[in-house]
Motif scaffolding. Structure first.
Motif, mmCIF file in Angstrom:
data_model
loop_
_atom_site.group_PDB
_atom_site.id
_atom_site.type_symbol
_atom_site.label_atom_id
_atom_site.label_comp_id
_atom_site.label_asym_id
_atom_site.label_seq_id
_atom_site.Cartn_x
_atom_site.Cartn_y
_atom_site.Cartn_z
ATOM 1 N N LEU A 194 0.816 -1.219 0.000
ATOM 2 C CA LEU A 194 0.000 0.000 0.000
ATOM 3 C C LEU A 194 0.852 1.272 0.000
ATOM 4 C CD1 LEU A 194 -2.997 -0.975 2.308
ATOM 5 C CD2 LEU A 194 -3.015 -0.692 -0.180
ATOM 6 N N GLU A 225 -8.744 -0.831 5.570
ATOM 7 C CA GLU A 225 -7.908 -1.458 4.542
ATOM 8 C C GLU A 225 -7.459 -2.866 4.913
ATOM 9 O OE1 GLU A 225 -3.660 0.608 5.673
ATOM 10 O OE2 GLU A 225 -5.244 1.814 4.775
ATOM 11 N N GLY A 232 -7.848 0.881 0.895
ATOM 12 C CA GLY A 232 -6.593 1.541 1.225
ATOM 13 C C GLY A 232 -5.764 1.938 0.017
#
Length: 261
Positions: A194, A225, A232
């Motif tokens: 991420l 997330e 996310g």
């Protein structure tokens, strides 16, 4: 996160692929005009490959200077070079073999029969080093500021190879990880994290089909997330969800205007 995600809903997956391809073409040309080159992160799966096939079929594709385009991948199945299930193999068939790319700017993730053998973690570290070498001082992370990062959304809300509740979705330091025990085959993969995804200027999430409707609804409803990785995934300047009407069928109507095509 910069603002709320924008949603664009198309009547069906074919129109979605064509419109997304046109949108990507324009974004690449604009970036090349502004900065001389462009950087895009590709995604696999039926929607990612559908977009690439639509771009291959577009009469406007020659507007792109393919020699000044860097291509990266968001994730890869850790399989031998040329395996038909590898994202890069599918991308070559859909588009890449048909356009004059600079081979040095096509940054495929390592294969399981490559320099790192069966060590997915070492392969991930090598890809992270390649990304870091391409990053510039003004970039916001140890990766380039990708112009567009494409992600397919899985029925379980996974993006790249970041799966709900899986260790990879919790990673906050590394840009690339080896993924082990993935809940869908093959179990061993390589994935951006991420933090790497969020370094992109724009993140585009692709979802088409009834099997993606629940995932889109969960990810866009404020879910966390860890439980919904798609929630996310966002860009520094823009986050764009590109859906067909089937994938949007469980979303509150106030989230998006009528289907655009």
């Amino acid at each position: 996160m910069t603002g709320s995600p924008q949603l664009v809903v198309h009547r069906d997956k074919e129109l979605m692929a064509q419109a997304a391809a046109a949108r990507l073409l324009t974004k690449i040309v604009d970036a090349q005009t502004a900065r001389g080159s462009a950087s895009v992160v590709l995604t696999g799966g039926r929607n990612g490959n559908g977009l690439l096939a639509a771009l291959a079929a577009s009469p406007a594709r020659d507007a792109i200077d393919w020699s000044r385009l860097d291509l990266w991948w968001g994730d890869e199945r850790f399989l031998p070079e040329g395996d038909p299930d590898r994202n890069v193999t599918q991308a070559r068939e859909a588009l890449l073999d048909a356009v004059p790319l600079d081979p040095a700017r096509v940054h495929a993730m390592p294969a399981s029969d490559g320099a790192y053998g069966s060590d997915a973690d070492a392969a991930a570290e090598a890809y992270a080093a390649e990304l870091a070498a391409a990053a510039r001082p003004e970039n916001h992370a140890r990766v380039p500021s990708f112009d567009v990062l494409l992600l397919g959304v899985g029925p379980d809300t996974h993006v790249a190879s970041l799966f709900p509740e899986h260790p990879g979705v919790r990673e906050t330091e590394r840009m690339v990880i080896g993924v082990h025990g993935a809940p869908k085959p093959p179990p061993t993969r390589i994935s951006l994290t991420l933090p790497a995804i969020r370094a992109a200027r724009e993140v585009w999430l692709l979802a088409a089909g009834e099997d993606k409707a629940k995932a889109a609804a969960i990810a866009l409803s404020g879910a966390g997330e860890i439980q919904a990785p798609a929630a996310g995934a966002y860009g520094r300047a823009r986050t764009l969800w590109l859906l067909d009407s089937a994938a949007a069928s469980q979303l509150p109507r106030e989230l998006y205007p009528a289907a655009t095509s």
